[in-house]
Design a protein around this motif. Structure first.
Motif, PDB file in Angstrom:
ATOM      1  N   VAL A   1      -2.970  19.524   2.290  1.00  0.00           N
ATOM      2  CA  VAL A   1      -3.230  19.318   1.087  1.00  0.00           C
ATOM      3  C   VAL A   1      -2.526  18.154   0.955  1.00  0.00           C
ATOM      4  CG1 VAL A   1      -1.621  20.451  -0.537  1.00  0.00           C
ATOM      5  CG2 VAL A   1      -3.806  19.713  -1.293  1.00  0.00           C
ATOM      6  N   GLN A   2      -3.237  16.732   0.370  1.00  0.00           N
ATOM      7  CA  GLN A   2      -2.367  15.674   0.168  1.00  0.00           C
ATOM      8  C   GLN A   2      -2.379  15.548  -1.237  1.00  0.00           C
ATOM      9  OE1 GLN A   2      -3.943  12.104   2.096  1.00  0.00           O
ATOM     10  NE2 GLN A   2      -3.147  10.852   0.554  1.00  0.00           N
ATOM     11  N   LEU A   3      -1.150  15.115  -1.777  1.00  0.00           N
ATOM     12  CA  LEU A   3      -0.782  14.997  -3.105  1.00  0.00           C
ATOM     13  C   LEU A   3      -0.647  13.249  -3.441  1.00  0.00           C
ATOM     14  CD1 LEU A   3       1.430  17.651  -4.343  1.00  0.00           C
ATOM     15  CD2 LEU A   3      -0.898  17.465  -4.705  1.00  0.00           C
ATOM     16  N   ASN A   4      -1.180  12.821  -4.321  1.00  0.00           N
ATOM     17  CA  ASN A   4      -0.846  11.594  -4.640  1.00  0.00           C
ATOM     18  C   ASN A   4      -0.018  11.238  -5.711  1.00  0.00           C
ATOM     19  OD1 ASN A   4      -2.669  10.926  -2.585  1.00  0.00           O
ATOM     20  ND2 ASN A   4      -4.493  10.453  -3.812  1.00  0.00           N
ATOM     21  N   GLN A  29      12.107  17.227  -1.976  1.00  0.00           N
ATOM     22  CA  GLN A  29      11.743  16.124  -1.116  1.00  0.00           C
ATOM     23  C   GLN A  29      10.398  15.479  -1.492  1.00  0.00           C
ATOM     24  OE1 GLN A  29      11.656  17.219   2.917  1.00  0.00           O
ATOM     25  NE2 GLN A  29      11.643  15.302   3.718  1.00  0.00           N
ATOM     26  N   ALA A  30       9.460  16.024  -1.676  1.00  0.00           N
ATOM     27  CA  ALA A  30       8.238  15.861  -2.200  1.00  0.00           C
ATOM     28  C   ALA A  30       8.038  15.232  -3.297  1.00  0.00           C
ATOM     29  CB  ALA A  30       7.348  17.069  -2.021  1.00  0.00           C
ATOM     30  N   GLY A  46       6.445   6.348  -5.403  1.00  0.00           N
ATOM     31  CA  GLY A  46       4.876   5.913  -5.306  1.00  0.00           C
ATOM     32  C   GLY A  46       4.258   6.277  -3.911  1.00  0.00           C
ATOM     33  N   ASP A  47       4.891   6.880  -3.237  1.00  0.00           N
ATOM     34  CA  ASP A  47       3.771   7.275  -1.882  1.00  0.00           C
ATOM     35  C   ASP A  47       3.434   8.634  -2.007  1.00  0.00           C
ATOM     36  OD1 ASP A  47       4.778   5.054  -0.522  1.00  0.00           O
ATOM     37  OD2 ASP A  47       6.765   5.799  -0.271  1.00  0.00           O
ATOM     38  N   SER A  48       2.400   8.926  -1.070  1.00  0.00           N
ATOM     39  CA  SER A  48       1.764  10.235  -1.251  1.00  0.00           C
ATOM     40  C   SER A  48       2.088  11.124  -0.303  1.00  0.00           C
ATOM     41  CB  SER A  48       0.164   9.917  -0.706  1.00  0.00           C
ATOM     42  OG  SER A  48      -0.392   9.080  -1.560  1.00  0.00           O
ATOM     43  N   PRO A  78       0.748  -1.318  -0.098  1.00  0.00           N
ATOM     44  CA  PRO A  78      -0.077   0.029   0.037  1.00  0.00           C
ATOM     45  C   PRO A  78       0.946   1.246  -0.108  1.00  0.00           C
ATOM     46  CG  PRO A  78       0.096  -1.113   2.155  1.00  0.00           C
ATOM     47  CD  PRO A  78       0.696  -1.749   1.271  1.00  0.00           C
ATOM     48  N   ALA A  79       0.437   2.244  -0.687  1.00  0.00           N
ATOM     49  CA  ALA A  79       1.041   3.646  -0.705  1.00  0.00           C
ATOM     50  C   ALA A  79       1.086   4.179   0.868  1.00  0.00           C
ATOM     51  CB  ALA A  79       0.387   4.329  -1.741  1.00  0.00           C
ATOM     52  N   LYS A  80       2.199   4.637   1.294  1.00  0.00           N
ATOM     53  CA  LYS A  80       2.422   5.313   2.511  1.00  0.00           C
ATOM     54  C   LYS A  80       2.100   6.800   2.222  1.00  0.00           C
ATOM     55  CE  LYS A  80       6.053   2.194   3.973  1.00  0.00           C
ATOM     56  NZ  LYS A  80       7.328   2.263   4.263  1.00  0.00           N
ATOM     57  N   VAL A  81       1.522   7.348   3.171  1.00  0.00           N
ATOM     58  CA  VAL A  81       1.417   9.170   3.251  1.00  0.00           C
ATOM     59  C   VAL A  81       2.585   9.545   3.975  1.00  0.00           C
ATOM     60  CG1 VAL A  81      -0.326  10.986   3.723  1.00  0.00           C
ATOM     61  CG2 VAL A  81      -1.322   8.765   2.886  1.00  0.00           C
ATOM     62  N   LYS A  82       3.402  10.294   3.651  1.00  0.00           N
ATOM     63  CA  LYS A  82       4.536  11.035   4.093  1.00  0.00           C
ATOM     64  C   LYS A  82       4.099  12.488   4.338  1.00  0.00           C
ATOM     65  CE  LYS A  82       7.719   7.728   2.870  1.00  0.00           C
ATOM     66  NZ  LYS A  82       9.089   7.157   2.666  1.00  0.00           N
ATOM     67  N   GLU A  83       4.244  12.989   5.684  1.00  0.00           N
ATOM     68  CA  GLU A  83       4.029  14.451   5.924  1.00  0.00           C
ATOM     69  C   GLU A  83       5.224  15.405   5.785  1.00  0.00           C
ATOM     70  OE1 GLU A  83       1.632  17.039   9.103  1.00  0.00           O
ATOM     71  OE2 GLU A  83       2.699  14.985   9.870  1.00  0.00           O
ATOM     72  N   ILE A  84       5.127  16.377   5.323  1.00  0.00           N
ATOM     73  CA  ILE A  84       6.091  17.524   4.991  1.00  0.00           C
ATOM     74  C   ILE A  84       5.387  18.631   5.888  1.00  0.00           C
ATOM     75  CG2 ILE A  84       7.341  18.994   3.688  1.00  0.00           C
ATOM     76  CD1 ILE A  84       7.540  16.646   1.900  1.00  0.00           C
TER      77      ILE A  84
END
Length: 159
Positions: free
Chosen positions: A152-155, A97-98, A105-107, A74-80
């Motif tokens: 905001v989340q970017l996929n 970095q983003a 492949g992660d969000s 599964p794709a991970k969600v990484k916070e910045i």
């Protein structure tokens, strides 16, 4: 993936190295054939009787299994985290970095801490990030302003 001596069935439905059907053979005979050709005997499914097995070049089976597990994770969600008054160099560093995270492949979840009346600045910063990262990701939702933060989340584009 079950390979070589770990296959416990007495007989298997064997497929050759080039995809040719070799019929139903005993497991011992299939293993001997694999050793003679210097390949691996790989069981594709245990759900049928006899189980279908394939002769695959050594190492290729493990590589295929690793790539399959990479696709299945599964794709991970990484916070910045950011602040509204970020310097240009720091902004470029966070954007790069983003970009790397999205290509892997992660969000990415961008969170901007807001103090006082910085809401509009935070929204403009997130809009700028979305524009910068358009080639590698797309927003999952709109920009969300809530209380003391904007997010905001970017996929990645591959999802």
């Amino acid at each position: 993936m079950i390979m070589n001596e770990k296959i416990k069935a007495s007989e298997v439905q064997l497929t050759g190295v080039n995809g040719e059907d070799l019929g139903i053979v005993s497991t011992a005979e299939a293993l001997a054939m694999a050793r003679k050709l210097k390949v691996d005997l790989v069981c594709e499914s245990l759900m049928s009787s006899p189980p279908p097995c394939r002769l695959i070049a050594s190492g290729a089976a493990k590589q295929a299994a690793q790539q399959a597990s990479k696709r299945d994770r599964p794709a991970k969600v990484k916070e910045i985290r950011l602040t509204p008054r970020i310097e240009d160099h720091d902004f470029e560093t966070k954007a790069e970095q983003a970009h790397r995270i999205l290509l892997a492949g992660d969000s990415v979840l961008f969170t901007v801490r807001i103090q006082g009346k910085e809401g509009q600045q935070a929204k403009e910063l997130l809009e700028r990030l979305i524009r910068e990262l358009k080639p590698s990701g797309r927003p999952a939702t709109g920009i969300q302003l809530s209380g003391k933060q904007a997010a905001v989340q970017l996929n990645p584009l591959s999802i």
